[in-house]
Design a protein around this motif. Structure first.
Motif, mmCIF file in Angstrom:
data_model
loop_
_atom_site.group_PDB
_atom_site.id
_atom_site.type_symbol
_atom_site.label_atom_id
_atom_site.label_comp_id
_atom_site.label_asym_id
_atom_site.label_seq_id
_atom_site.Cartn_x
_atom_site.Cartn_y
_atom_site.Cartn_z
ATOM 1 N N SER A 28 31.642 16.453 46.699
ATOM 2 C CA SER A 28 31.986 15.826 45.420
ATOM 3 C C SER A 28 32.715 16.874 44.583
ATOM 4 N N LEU A 29 33.611 16.382 43.725
ATOM 5 C CA LEU A 29 34.344 17.289 42.850
ATOM 6 C C LEU A 29 33.835 17.053 41.437
ATOM 7 N N VAL A 30 32.994 17.947 40.991
ATOM 8 C CA VAL A 30 32.400 17.818 39.659
ATOM 9 C C VAL A 30 32.508 19.150 38.929
ATOM 10 N N GLY B 128 35.951 25.974 44.832
ATOM 11 C CA GLY B 128 36.648 26.914 43.934
ATOM 12 C C GLY B 128 37.808 26.301 43.169
ATOM 13 N N LEU B 129 37.978 24.982 43.203
ATOM 14 C CA LEU B 129 39.133 24.375 42.522
ATOM 15 C C LEU B 129 39.100 24.662 41.020
ATOM 16 N N MET B 130 40.275 24.901 40.473
ATOM 17 C CA MET B 130 40.333 25.333 39.083
ATOM 18 C C MET B 130 39.798 24.286 38.105
ATOM 19 N N CYS B 131 39.918 22.995 38.485
ATOM 20 C CA CYS B 131 39.469 21.937 37.567
ATOM 21 C C CYS B 131 37.967 21.961 37.350
ATOM 22 N N ARG B 132 37.217 22.678 38.181
ATOM 23 C CA ARG B 132 35.773 22.757 37.995
ATOM 24 C C ARG B 132 35.424 23.614 36.773
ATOM 25 N N ASP C 29 46.269 20.324 34.459
ATOM 26 C CA ASP C 29 47.658 20.054 34.085
ATOM 27 C C ASP C 29 48.280 18.950 34.949
ATOM 28 N N PHE C 30 47.753 18.764 36.161
ATOM 29 C CA PHE C 30 48.315 17.729 37.053
ATOM 30 C C PHE C 30 47.837 16.342 36.614
ATOM 31 N N ASN C 31 46.583 16.260 36.199
ATOM 32 C CA ASN C 31 46.111 14.995 35.653
ATOM 33 C C ASN C 31 46.853 14.676 34.360
ATOM 34 N N LEU C 32 47.178 15.703 33.604
ATOM 35 C CA LEU C 32 47.988 15.518 32.390
ATOM 36 C C LEU C 32 49.349 14.915 32.778
ATOM 37 N N PRO D 78 31.854 14.236 36.197
ATOM 38 C CA PRO D 78 32.916 13.927 37.163
ATOM 39 C C PRO D 78 34.298 14.407 36.690
ATOM 40 N N ILE D 79 35.181 14.591 37.654
ATOM 41 C CA ILE D 79 36.567 15.013 37.396
ATOM 42 C C ILE D 79 37.478 13.900 37.900
ATOM 43 N N ALA D 80 38.475 13.520 37.087
ATOM 44 C CA ALA D 80 39.424 12.484 37.513
ATOM 45 C C ALA D 80 40.291 13.024 38.646
ATOM 46 N N VAL D 81 40.449 12.250 39.708
ATOM 47 C CA VAL D 81 41.241 12.726 40.855
ATOM 48 C C VAL D 81 42.313 11.715 41.251
ATOM 49 N N ASP E 3 45.705 11.271 44.536
ATOM 50 C CA ASP E 3 46.092 11.750 45.865
ATOM 51 C C ASP E 3 46.806 13.112 45.812
ATOM 52 N N TYR E 4 47.401 13.421 44.643
ATOM 53 C CA TYR E 4 48.046 14.734 44.503
ATOM 54 C C TYR E 4 47.025 15.868 44.586
ATOM 55 N N CYS E 5 45.716 15.538 44.444
ATOM 56 C CA CYS E 5 44.685 16.586 44.577
ATOM 57 C C CYS E 5 44.717 17.228 45.964
ATOM 58 N N TYR E 6 45.257 16.519 46.953
ATOM 59 C CA TYR E 6 45.373 17.106 48.301
ATOM 60 C C TYR E 6 46.212 18.391 48.280
ATOM 61 N N ALA E 7 47.104 18.524 47.282
ATOM 62 C CA ALA E 7 47.906 19.759 47.199
ATOM 63 C C ALA E 7 47.019 20.950 46.830
ATOM 64 N N CYS E 8 45.922 20.664 46.131
ATOM 65 C CA CYS E 8 45.024 21.750 45.716
ATOM 66 C C CYS E 8 44.056 22.158 46.820
ATOM 67 N N THR E 9 43.838 21.280 47.785
ATOM 68 C CA THR E 9 42.845 21.573 48.823
ATOM 69 C C THR E 9 43.506 21.897 50.172
HETATM 70 S S1 SF4 Z 1 45.013 18.059 40.862
HETATM 71 FE FE1 SF4 Z 1 42.945 17.357 41.404
HETATM 72 S S2 SF4 Z 1 42.037 19.003 42.656
HETATM 73 FE FE2 SF4 Z 1 43.856 19.835 41.618
HETATM 74 S S3 SF4 Z 1 43.073 20.792 39.794
HETATM 75 FE FE3 SF4 Z 1 43.634 18.703 39.231
HETATM 76 S S4 SF4 Z 1 41.805 17.438 39.514
HETATM 77 FE FE4 SF4 Z 1 41.466 19.402 40.551
#
Ligand code: SF4
Length: 330
Positions: free
Chosen positions: A34-36, A266-270, A285-288, A313-316, A318-324
């Motif tokens: 989970s991404l929290v 370790g994702l920065m959004c945490r 910034d990507f969710n922005l 919770p963190i809004a996610v 498909d672009y989150c795949y770039a972070c992982t």
């Molecule tokens: S794009 Fe998704 S995984 Fe990347 S920092 Fe933002 S919420 Fe986290």
């Protein structure tokens, strides 16, 4: 014939993202992840979409024609927010923050509030005599400069950012070195950020840093502290470019295939909150850029009475795949 803007799926409006890609949230769930939120340590402040460049990879579609910039009133609200909730690091970004008239006011307000204040720069926006007072202000407050510098190959970098941009960037880096930035013992930190100049993933940060250090020193006598390599996030202008080139689905597949479960922790959004030019809070910034605010609805910094607790919770998307992908975007 429909224009590209009419045929693009609109992110943030519930329209589909990448065809055939397992939704990011489902990919996490399937693996028991989970991404929290963890504890929040960093405040990112996006000063606007105005920029002197129009880079191909820009997820915010920043450019000279954009008019959105942070007002002094919003800056006051951001400074008050940072005073209420101390952050270990504050990261000022854009667009090109240098073009925002009240940037010095923001720097002066935030510098005493966090041990580490960072300012992103595309370097060319920092060039010219008109920016000397800003540079002096950064030196005075020991602001860490984080400069985008995609490649040590000028023709590759210019293809992404515009003709002559690398040459200007090199001149600014020399000037920064002369002022003590990136030079051991001065306490003035100069970091570089590199991202791939096409639809592929970056090579490892360690080997890139080694190559950049050698190339910059050998070709131009330039020193820096750290290099960070990031994958391009399929949003904004980069996403449009991928779609136009017929590479979008392939790029998404590459990101999905390189999903690294151990990067999630370790994702920065945490540990970060991102504030937009008009003062609203996002998980990153990507969710922005995608128009996905944190929580159920948009909240302004001036209205926030408590930070999201660990486990929120963190809004996610498909672009989150770039972070992982591979070693991750941390
Ligand atoms: S794009 Fe998704 S995984 Fe990347 S920092 Fe933002 S919420 Fe986290």
């Amino acid at each position: 014939m429909a224009g590209i803007g009419e045929i693009l799926p609109r992110i943030g409006t519930g329209v589909r993202e990448a065809a055939g890609v397992e939704p990011f949230a489902a990919a996490l769930e399937r693996r028991g992840l989970s991404l929290v939120r963890g504890g929040i340590a960093t405040l990112q402040v996006n000063t606007g979409h105005l920029c002197n460049l129009r880079c191909r990879h820009c997820h915010l579609e920043a450019g000279p024609e954009r008019t959105e910039i942070m007002s002094r009133e919003t800056m006051e609200a951001v400074v008050s927010f940072a005073r209420r909730f101390p952050f270990r690091a504050i990261d000022i970004t854009g667009g090109a923050p240098e073009l925002v008239p009240d940037l010095p006011f923001l720097i002066e307000g935030l510098a005493p509030l966090a041990p580490r204040l960072m300012l992103r720069t595309n370097l060319s926006a920092l060039s010219g005599a008109a920016r000397e007072p800003l540079l002096a202000l950064c030196i005075g407050h020991r602001v860490v400069l984080v400069a985008s510098f995609p490649s040590t190959n000028p023709s590759q970098a210019d293809a992404q950012r515009g003709a002559g941009v690398t040459e200007t960037g090199i001149a600014v880096l020399r000037k920064l070195n002369a002022a003590g930035y990136g030079v051991e013992g001065t306490g003035l930190e100069l970091d570089l950020v590199s991202n791939p100049v096409g639809a592929f993933l970056p090579v490892s940060q360690e080997s890139s840093e080694r190559k950049f250090r050698q190339d910059l020193s050998r070709k131009w006598g330039i020193a820096f502290n750290h290099l960070y390599t990031f994958a391009n996030v399929p949003l904004g202008r980069f996403r449009t470019w991928l779609l136009r080139a017929g590479n979008y689905e392939r790029y998404m597949k590459t990101l999905v295939d390189r999903f690294n479960p151990s990067a999630v922790e370790g994702l920065m959004c945490r540990t970060l909150l991102s504030v937009s030019w008009d003062g609203f809070v996002y998980d990153c910034d990507f969710n922005l850029a995608a128009g996905r605010p944190r929580g159920d609805r948009k909240a302004h910094v001036s209205a926030i009475r408590k930070l999201p607790p660990p486990g929120a919770p963190i809004a996610v998307g498909d672009y989150c795949y770039a972070c992982t992908a591979s070693s991750g975007f941390t």
